[in-house]
Enzyme design. Structure first.
Site, PDB file in Angstrom:
ATOM      1  N   ARG A   1      43.465  49.318  42.988  1.00 26.69           N
ATOM      2  CA  ARG A   1      43.808  48.640  41.862  1.00 26.69           C
ATOM      3  C   ARG A   1      42.882  49.373  40.563  1.00 26.69           C
ATOM      4  O   ARG A   1      42.584  48.546  39.706  1.00 26.69           O
ATOM      5  CB  ARG A   1      43.732  47.411  41.817  1.00 26.69           C
ATOM      6  CG  ARG A   1      44.445  46.895  42.988  1.00 26.69           C
ATOM      7  CD  ARG A   1      45.999  46.795  42.719  1.00 26.69           C
ATOM      8  NE  ARG A   1      46.725  46.142  43.605  1.00 26.69           N
ATOM      9  CZ  ARG A   1      47.126  46.680  44.904  1.00 26.69           C
ATOM     10  NH1 ARG A   1      46.602  48.216  45.081  1.00 26.69           N
ATOM     11  NH2 ARG A   1      47.654  46.211  45.852  1.00 26.69           N
TER      12      ARG A   1
ATOM     13  N   SER B   1      49.396  39.171  42.216  1.00 26.35           N
ATOM     14  CA  SER B   1      48.038  38.691  42.514  1.00 26.35           C
ATOM     15  C   SER B   1      47.080  38.672  41.139  1.00 26.35           C
ATOM     16  O   SER B   1      47.094  39.330  40.526  1.00 26.35           O
ATOM     17  CB  SER B   1      47.476  39.642  43.466  1.00 26.35           C
ATOM     18  OG  SER B   1      48.178  40.047  44.499  1.00 26.35           O
TER      19      SER B   1
ATOM     20  N   GLU C   1      42.525  40.698  38.699  1.00 28.02           N
ATOM     21  CA  GLU C   1      43.481  42.014  38.484  1.00 28.02           C
ATOM     22  C   GLU C   1      44.023  42.300  37.211  1.00 28.02           C
ATOM     23  O   GLU C   1      43.865  43.451  36.556  1.00 28.02           O
ATOM     24  CB  GLU C   1      44.207  41.890  39.574  1.00 28.02           C
ATOM     25  CG  GLU C   1      45.058  43.339  40.064  1.00 28.02           C
ATOM     26  CD  GLU C   1      46.156  43.126  40.997  1.00 28.02           C
ATOM     27  OE1 GLU C   1      45.741  42.963  42.065  1.00 28.02           O
ATOM     28  OE2 GLU C   1      47.282  43.135  40.475  1.00 28.02           O
TER      29      GLU C   1
HETATM   30  C1  LIG Z   1      55.550  39.053  40.933  1.00 28.98           C
HETATM   31  C2  LIG Z   1      54.669  40.098  40.574  1.00 28.98           C
HETATM   32  C3  LIG Z   1      54.185  41.044  41.753  1.00 28.98           C
HETATM   33  C4  LIG Z   1      53.393  41.914  41.799  1.00 28.98           C
HETATM   34  N1  LIG Z   1      52.846  42.748  42.676  1.00 28.98           N
HETATM   35  C5  LIG Z   1      52.075  43.802  42.633  1.00 28.98           C
HETATM   36  C6  LIG Z   1      51.930  44.606  43.875  1.00 28.98           C
HETATM   37  O1  LIG Z   1      52.432  44.358  45.021  1.00 28.98           O
HETATM   38  N2  LIG Z   1      51.052  45.781  43.754  1.00 28.98           N
HETATM   39  C7  LIG Z   1      50.582  45.940  42.583  1.00 28.98           C
HETATM   40  O2  LIG Z   1      49.718  46.918  42.342  1.00 28.98           O
HETATM   41  N3  LIG Z   1      50.787  44.963  41.409  1.00 28.98           N
HETATM   42  C8  LIG Z   1      51.652  44.083  41.448  1.00 28.98           C
HETATM   43  N4  LIG Z   1      51.933  43.533  40.354  1.00 28.98           N
HETATM   44  C9  LIG Z   1      51.339  43.577  38.968  1.00 28.98           C
HETATM   45  C10 LIG Z   1      52.145  44.618  37.950  1.00 28.98           C
HETATM   46  O3  LIG Z   1      53.441  44.509  38.527  1.00 28.98           O
HETATM   47  C11 LIG Z   1      51.687  45.966  38.128  1.00 28.98           C
HETATM   48  O4  LIG Z   1      50.373  45.981  37.570  1.00 28.98           O
HETATM   49  C12 LIG Z   1      52.558  46.888  37.168  1.00 28.98           C
HETATM   50  O5  LIG Z   1      52.356  48.216  37.164  1.00 28.98           O
HETATM   51  C13 LIG Z   1      52.348  46.566  35.627  1.00 28.98           C
HETATM   52  O6  LIG Z   1      53.346  47.367  34.946  1.00 28.98           O
HETATM   53  P1  LIG Z   1      53.772  46.793  33.458  1.00 28.98           P
HETATM   54  O7  LIG Z   1      54.626  47.961  32.935  1.00 28.98           O
HETATM   55  O8  LIG Z   1      54.210  45.588  33.505  1.00 28.98           O
HETATM   56  O9  LIG Z   1      52.372  46.809  32.679  1.00 28.98           O
HETATM   57  P2  LIG Z   1      51.678  45.862  31.459  1.00 28.98           P
HETATM   58  O10 LIG Z   1      51.398  44.652  32.062  1.00 28.98           O
HETATM   59  O11 LIG Z   1      52.651  46.176  30.280  1.00 28.98           O
HETATM   60  O12 LIG Z   1      50.244  46.750  31.427  1.00 28.98           O
HETATM   61  C14 LIG Z   1      49.374  46.856  32.447  1.00 28.98           C
HETATM   62  C15 LIG Z   1      48.081  47.659  31.774  1.00 28.98           C
HETATM   63  O13 LIG Z   1      48.544  48.765  31.567  1.00 28.98           O
HETATM   64  C16 LIG Z   1      48.490  49.402  30.350  1.00 28.98           C
HETATM   65  N5  LIG Z   1      49.732  50.457  30.247  1.00 28.98           N
HETATM   66  C17 LIG Z   1      50.991  49.942  30.288  1.00 28.98           C
HETATM   67  N6  LIG Z   1      51.894  50.988  30.085  1.00 28.98           N
HETATM   68  C18 LIG Z   1      51.031  51.928  29.572  1.00 28.98           C
HETATM   69  C19 LIG Z   1      51.311  53.247  29.311  1.00 28.98           C
HETATM   70  N7  LIG Z   1      52.446  53.931  29.528  1.00 28.98           N
HETATM   71  N8  LIG Z   1      50.133  54.111  29.111  1.00 28.98           N
HETATM   72  C20 LIG Z   1      48.931  53.766  29.384  1.00 28.98           C
HETATM   73  N9  LIG Z   1      48.475  52.559  29.633  1.00 28.98           N
HETATM   74  C21 LIG Z   1      49.615  51.656  29.845  1.00 28.98           C
HETATM   75  C22 LIG Z   1      48.553  48.340  29.463  1.00 28.98           C
HETATM   76  O14 LIG Z   1      47.622  48.499  28.320  1.00 28.98           O
HETATM   77  C23 LIG Z   1      47.620  47.147  30.178  1.00 28.98           C
HETATM   78  O15 LIG Z   1      46.376  47.501  30.191  1.00 28.98           O
HETATM   79  C24 LIG Z   1      52.690  42.380  40.376  1.00 28.98           C
HETATM   80  C25 LIG Z   1      52.954  41.325  39.256  1.00 28.98           C
HETATM   81  C26 LIG Z   1      53.922  40.427  39.624  1.00 28.98           C
HETATM   82  C27 LIG Z   1      54.428  39.862  38.093  1.00 28.98           C
END
Ligand SMILES: Cc1cc2nc3c(=O)[nH]c(=O)nc-3n(C[C@H](O)[C@H](O)[C@H](O)COP(=O)(O)OP(=O)(O)OC[C@H]3O[C@@H](n4cnc5c(N)ncnc54)[C@H](O)[C@@H]3O)c2cc1C
Length: 345
Positions: A171, A245, A341
């Site tokens: 992570r 998580s 996380e």
């Molecule tokens: C129900 C649920 C289940 C999940 N299950 C998992 C799982 O099984 N495994 C897992 O690893 N994660 C899991 N997650 C966490 C999440 O889905 C991941 O971390 C996902 O990659 C976040 O994507 P996002 O576009 O929503 O990022 P955001 O929440 O918008 O951003 C997360 C971080 O990334 C940065 N960021 C976003 N986009 C960019 C970009 N283009 N360039 C640079 N930085 C950027 C943001 O500034 C922030 O710091 C889960 C979340 C939920 C709600």
């Protein structure tokens, strides 16, 4: 700013509640939708926006807003997906950072390029996937990664980063350290190995093999299994606000683990190749009696203690109060500090 025509799609006073999976209240004083490297460069070159601090937003599924972000919010919406190269040992596929992660996984499999199926149904965007090296059901992004493109938020320069340059860990990646908030990921390329081999070592997938009698599932079947498993145990953010998580699984020394097993023989743990041991954070939280409990309008999900949920109208402060109370009781009982996380703003 829109009037001078240099930066398209600048919005003010944007409610971020629907832009974060926890459904927490927050407002962006300025938000710019980034649909290309060129738009991003126009923001960087802009006399006011260029100097302002920036916050990069993908799908908001790994963010806890405890206040209004003071920075200019860059909502990454770069689209596009294509096959770059068909090598003898891999398909190389590229996707824009603003593409939805799960849709991209499903699309690769439809196209006949399997390999991402174990990572199905993880919410969020393609661009955020490398930030925390997303992982699930025995596969991490880094195992399917080729390279990515970034744009530096100060210089506007583009660069391509290889696997080594991303410093992926559990992570974790360079985007949580030296490049945190400094570079926008605009495109990600995946290396999907040929011949494809299913990854079925995870206990819940082994159970699916046993239940269905399908010993050689194809990628589409594995995708469907993963979706079914996830739907059964994780709340859908569209119905119950959450970020998956909330804490990382802590890694302890073999000695510390033996000590915990001495007191709690049932602790769920996974030995790692380097001799250390990963403990299931959800088990530790559950053992402290938190499953189903709430503080204010923030609660611990009934089916999985690792997931904190918004019971309706929770604030980011309430979520953090609950998270701290959990950290204290896990530390008090096991001597382990749980690390959150998601990104806390
Ligand atoms: C129900 C649920 C289940 C999940 N299950 C998992 C799982 O099984 N495994 C897992 O690893 N994660 C899991 N997650 C966490 C999440 O889905 C991941 O971390 C996902 O990659 C976040 O994507 P996002 O576009 O929503 O990022 P955001 O929440 O918008 O951003 C997360 C971080 O990334 C940065 N960021 C976003 N986009 C960019 C970009 N283009 N360039 C640079 N930085 C950027 C943001 O500034 C922030 O710091 C889960 C979340 C939920 C709600």
């Amino acid at each position: 700013m829109q009037a001078n025509g240099t930066v398209p799609a600048v919005e003010h006073g944007v409610n971020l509640r629907t832009f974060n999976a926890f459904g927490l209240p927050a407002q962006a004083h300025t938000l710019v939708r980034i649909d290309s490297d060129a738009t991003l460069r126009r923001v960087i070159d802009h006399p006011e926006l260029g100097r302002a601090p920036k916050f990069i937003l993908g799908g908001g599924s790994n963010i806890v807003f405890t206040r209004d972000p003071q920075a200019v919010v860059l909502k990454v919406e770069v689209r596009g997906r294509r096959l770059i190269e068909e090598r003898r040992d891999a398909w190389i596929v590229e996707a824009g950072a603003g593409e939805n992660w799960h849709d991209t996984v499903a699309w690769t499999i439809e196209q006949g390029w399997p390999g991402l199926e174990n990572l199905a149904l993880i919410p969020g965007s393609v661009g955020a996937a490398p930030v925390q090296n997303i992982g699930a059901y025995g596969v991490e992004l880094r195992e399917r990664f080729e390279s990515l493109d970034v744009v530096d938020l100060v210089t506007g320069r583009s660069a391509t980063l290889s696997l080594d340059a991303c410093h992926f860990g559990y992570r974790d990646s360079v985007f949580k350290h030296s490049l945190a908030g400094k570079s926008v990921i605009t495109r990600v390329r995946f290396r999907l190995p040929r011949p494809w081999k299913p990854v079925l070592g995870y206990l819940e997938l082994e159970r699916k093999v046993a239940e269905t009698g399908i010993t050689q599932p194809d990628a589409q079947t594995i995708l469907e299994w993963v979706c079914a498993i996830r739907r059964a145990k994780l709340p859908d953010p569209a119905q119950i606000g959450n970020v998956g998580s909330f804490f990382k699984n802590p890694v302890v020394s073999a000695e510390q683990c033996r000590d915990i097993i001495g007191r709690d023989p049932e602790v769920v743990h996974y030995p790692l190749p380097d001799g250390s041991v990963k403990l299931a954070a959800g088990w530790l939280i559950d053992a402290c009696g938190w499953k189903g409990k709430s503080i204010g309008r923030a609660g611990v999900y009934e089916k999985q203690a690792l997931v904190l949920v918004n019971r309706g109208g929770a604030s980011g402060a309430e979520v953090l109060t609950l998270a701290r109370a959990i950290q204290e009781s896990v530390y008090g009982r096991f001597g382990i500090r749980l690390e959150p996380e998601p990104v806390v703003v």
